[in-house]
Scaffold this active site. Structure first.
Site, mmCIF file in Angstrom:
data_model
loop_
_atom_site.group_PDB
_atom_site.id
_atom_site.type_symbol
_atom_site.label_atom_id
_atom_site.label_comp_id
_atom_site.label_asym_id
_atom_site.label_seq_id
_atom_site.Cartn_x
_atom_site.Cartn_y
_atom_site.Cartn_z
ATOM 1 N N ARG A 41 29.428 -16.896 -1.260
ATOM 2 C CA ARG A 41 30.289 -15.846 -0.675
ATOM 3 C C ARG A 41 31.672 -16.386 -0.317
ATOM 4 O O ARG A 41 32.638 -15.632 -0.227
ATOM 5 C CB ARG A 41 29.639 -15.273 0.595
ATOM 6 C CG ARG A 41 28.754 -14.075 0.353
ATOM 7 C CD ARG A 41 28.064 -13.678 1.639
ATOM 8 N NE ARG A 41 27.165 -14.750 2.069
ATOM 9 C CZ ARG A 41 27.012 -15.192 3.310
ATOM 10 N NH1 ARG A 41 27.694 -14.653 4.289
ATOM 11 N NH2 ARG A 41 26.181 -16.169 3.595
ATOM 12 N N CYS A 133 22.486 -24.187 21.848
ATOM 13 C CA CYS A 133 23.618 -24.124 22.785
ATOM 14 C C CYS A 133 23.180 -23.993 24.240
ATOM 15 O O CYS A 133 23.723 -24.657 25.136
ATOM 16 C CB CYS A 133 24.541 -22.965 22.408
ATOM 17 S SG CYS A 133 23.671 -21.469 21.927
ATOM 18 N N GLN A 160 24.228 -14.878 27.751
ATOM 19 C CA GLN A 160 24.785 -15.514 26.564
ATOM 20 C C GLN A 160 25.806 -14.639 25.850
ATOM 21 O O GLN A 160 25.594 -13.444 25.610
ATOM 22 C CB GLN A 160 23.650 -15.891 25.594
ATOM 23 C CG GLN A 160 22.713 -16.932 26.190
ATOM 24 C CD GLN A 160 21.643 -17.445 25.249
ATOM 25 O OE1 GLN A 160 20.506 -17.634 25.697
ATOM 26 N NE2 GLN A 160 21.962 -17.677 23.975
ATOM 27 N N SER A 163 29.317 -14.455 20.731
ATOM 28 C CA SER A 163 29.711 -15.398 19.666
ATOM 29 C C SER A 163 28.554 -16.300 19.246
ATOM 30 O O SER A 163 28.604 -16.875 18.155
ATOM 31 C CB SER A 163 30.916 -16.233 20.099
ATOM 32 O OG SER A 163 30.647 -16.867 21.337
ATOM 33 N N GLY A 164 27.528 -16.421 20.076
ATOM 34 C CA GLY A 164 26.315 -17.150 19.679
ATOM 35 C C GLY A 164 25.647 -16.521 18.471
ATOM 36 O O GLY A 164 24.879 -17.174 17.764
ATOM 37 N N LYS A 218 12.912 -22.288 22.510
ATOM 38 C CA LYS A 218 13.775 -23.424 22.160
ATOM 39 C C LYS A 218 14.199 -24.128 23.442
ATOM 40 O O LYS A 218 14.163 -25.359 23.537
ATOM 41 C CB LYS A 218 15.026 -22.943 21.416
ATOM 42 C CG LYS A 218 14.790 -22.531 19.964
ATOM 43 C CD LYS A 218 16.060 -21.888 19.375
ATOM 44 C CE LYS A 218 15.797 -21.320 17.995
ATOM 45 N NZ LYS A 218 16.929 -20.516 17.494
ATOM 46 N N ARG A 240 21.417 -11.515 26.229
ATOM 47 C CA ARG A 240 22.743 -11.350 25.598
ATOM 48 C C ARG A 240 23.574 -10.421 26.460
ATOM 49 O O ARG A 240 23.112 -9.347 26.863
ATOM 50 C CB ARG A 240 22.586 -10.746 24.205
ATOM 51 C CG ARG A 240 23.872 -10.711 23.420
ATOM 52 C CD ARG A 240 24.280 -12.065 22.912
ATOM 53 N NE ARG A 240 23.373 -12.547 21.880
ATOM 54 C CZ ARG A 240 23.388 -13.789 21.414
ATOM 55 N NH1 ARG A 240 24.241 -14.680 21.875
ATOM 56 N NH2 ARG A 240 22.526 -14.160 20.490
ATOM 57 N N HIS A 247 28.515 -19.274 27.442
ATOM 58 C CA HIS A 247 27.192 -18.911 27.961
ATOM 59 C C HIS A 247 27.127 -19.319 29.439
ATOM 60 O O HIS A 247 27.621 -20.387 29.818
ATOM 61 C CB HIS A 247 26.082 -19.674 27.224
ATOM 62 C CG HIS A 247 25.829 -19.222 25.816
ATOM 63 N ND1 HIS A 247 26.494 -18.195 25.195
ATOM 64 C CD2 HIS A 247 24.925 -19.680 24.902
ATOM 65 C CE1 HIS A 247 26.017 -18.047 23.960
ATOM 66 N NE2 HIS A 247 25.076 -18.934 23.757
HETATM 67 O O1 3JN Z 1 22.400 -16.635 20.074
HETATM 68 C C1 3JN Z 1 22.907 -17.646 20.570
HETATM 69 O O2 3JN Z 1 23.638 -17.583 21.567
HETATM 70 C C2 3JN Z 1 22.642 -18.951 19.964
HETATM 71 C C3 3JN Z 1 22.038 -18.815 18.617
HETATM 72 C C4 3JN Z 1 21.491 -19.831 18.000
HETATM 73 C C5 3JN Z 1 20.831 -19.703 16.708
HETATM 74 C C6 3JN Z 1 20.974 -18.530 15.970
HETATM 75 C C7 3JN Z 1 20.307 -18.389 14.773
HETATM 76 C C8 3JN Z 1 19.505 -19.384 14.279
HETATM 77 C C9 3JN Z 1 20.050 -20.746 16.206
HETATM 78 C C10 3JN Z 1 19.933 -22.022 16.976
HETATM 79 O O3 3JN Z 1 20.904 -22.786 17.023
HETATM 80 O O4 3JN Z 1 18.872 -22.278 17.533
HETATM 81 C C11 3JN Z 1 19.358 -20.569 15.007
HETATM 82 C C12 3JN Z 1 18.457 -21.613 14.453
HETATM 83 O O5 3JN Z 1 18.933 -22.630 13.954
HETATM 84 O O6 3JN Z 1 17.247 -21.401 14.517
#
Ligand code: 3JN
Length: 341
Positions: A41, A133, A160, A163-164, A218, A240, A247
């Site tokens: 893309r 994050c 959060q 932009s995450g 996580k 969110r 955050h």
């Molecule tokens: O939503 C957020 O504020 C952080 C998002 C992190 C994220 C989004 C999609 C896939 C991740 C992460 O860093 O854990 C992942 C991922 O790698 O699983």
């Protein structure tokens, strides 16, 4: 002359990839040559680095990846699973921002201020994982308190920024707010499950069988790994909120040894990477709008949890694209270069 390194950014055109390039430049990382990779893309795009436009190469069209010393990955977990081992096999050390490798016992999960000693584990697979994050900013704040008083339990609720969820998530909030200001019906949510403007969504990433979201688990699992202590009880609610960058986290903690508020403030203020901002009488406490664009973790609202003998409440804010992602990844690369390459 100081040694320089061939660096690649994989997933270069995304919000975190672009920030990685910016942070490499800002921190004057010793880059000999910068290569950029992204999906088809982004074919034909270029991105600026040190006053030059660097072409973006299509990841899937490469025959190999030789000649790269350090690869910063921000390409999503499935592409990391596929490509990180290929870069490593061709001689690069990969710093991966996705969840793909974080819980692999052979892959170190690093926050430089917290567990730099674990970095040597990169030799197992040639891969280092960058934490989520929300985990990064929390463990930076927890580490000095843990070293002094030993954590028993952590209860966190996050606030959060959109932009995450990437640039599309930022645009979704902007477009909903614009429509609302014009008195028009809000556009249907696409990135988020519900309207994000003027709302809070207790739902980040997918739901798991235990009723938690993946984002919450996580935080639980990564915290134990980074702190090297599976006995710390951790529970999280991740939310969110309609904030663009930064955050915030309300963190409640219980320690084995009593930590007074004065001592906690001193420990936090002395810890590298933390700015203590805690003058409630002057209405001073960390805010996402202060943390945005900064690389430090801001901590404030330090107070005793009066409901238990050894408890504290703190409020922790950081820029999720910087310390929560790109800056932490570049700091890992800096440590790698200093100690090993
Ligand atoms: O939503 C957020 O504020 C952080 C998002 C992190 C994220 C989004 C999609 C896939 C991740 C992460 O860093 O854990 C992942 C991922 O790698 O699983």
């Amino acid at each position: 002359m100081a040694k320089e390194f061939n660096v690649a950014v994989v997933g270069a055109t995304g919000a975190v990839g672009r920030m990685m390039i910016k942070v490499l430049e800002e921190r004057a990382f010793p880059v000999k040559n910068l290569r950029l990779f992204a999906s088809p893309r982004s074919r034909g795009k270029t991105l600026p680095f040190k006053g030059e436009e660097i072409p973006v190469d299509v990841l899937e069209e490469q025959k190999g990846f030789s000649g790269i010393d350090i690869a910063l990955f921000s390409a999503g977990a499935s592409r990391s699973l596929d490509y990180a081992p290929r870069f490593a096999a061709d001689g690069a050390v990969v710093v991966d921002n996705s969840s793909a490798w974080r819980m692999d016992p052979k892959v170190p999960l690093i926050v430089p201020e917290v567990n730099p000693h674990a970095l040597a584990g990169y030799k197992n697979k040639g891969i280092i994982a960058n934490p989520n994050c929300s985990t990064i900013q929390m463990v930076v704040a927890l580490k000095p308190l843990h070293d002094y008083g030993r954590l028993k339990r952590v209860v966190v609720a996050t606030y959060q920024a959109v932009s995450g969820g990437g640039q599309k998530a930022v645009d979704e909030l902007i477009n909903q707010v614009k429509a609302w200001c014009k008195g028009e019906p809000l556009p249907e949510p696409r990135v988020f499950a519900h309207q994000i403007a003027f709302n809070c969504l207790p739902h980040i990433d997918v739901f798991l069988e235990n009723g938690y979201t993946k984002e919450e688990m996580k935080m639980v699992n990564e915290t134990k790994k980074i702190m090297e202590d599976p006995s710390i009880a951790v529970t999280a609610t991740t939310v969110r909120v309609p904030v663009f960058y930064g955050h915030a986290e309300a963190v409640n903690l219980e320690t084995e040894k009593k930590i007074t508020v004065e001592k906690a403030r001193e420990l936090l203020a002395d810890f590298p990477g933390i700015i203590l901002l805690d003058n409630p009488e002057a209405k001073e406490y960390p805010l996402p709008i202060y943390a945005a664009g900064r690389d430090e973790v801001f901590v404030g609202r330090v107070r005793e949890d009066e409901s238990i003998p050894h408890g504290l409440n703190i409020w922790v804010v950081a820029d999720n694209l910087r310390k929560g992602a790109a800056t932490n990844a570049v700091q890992i690369a800096e440590l790698l270069v200093q100690k090993f390459l």
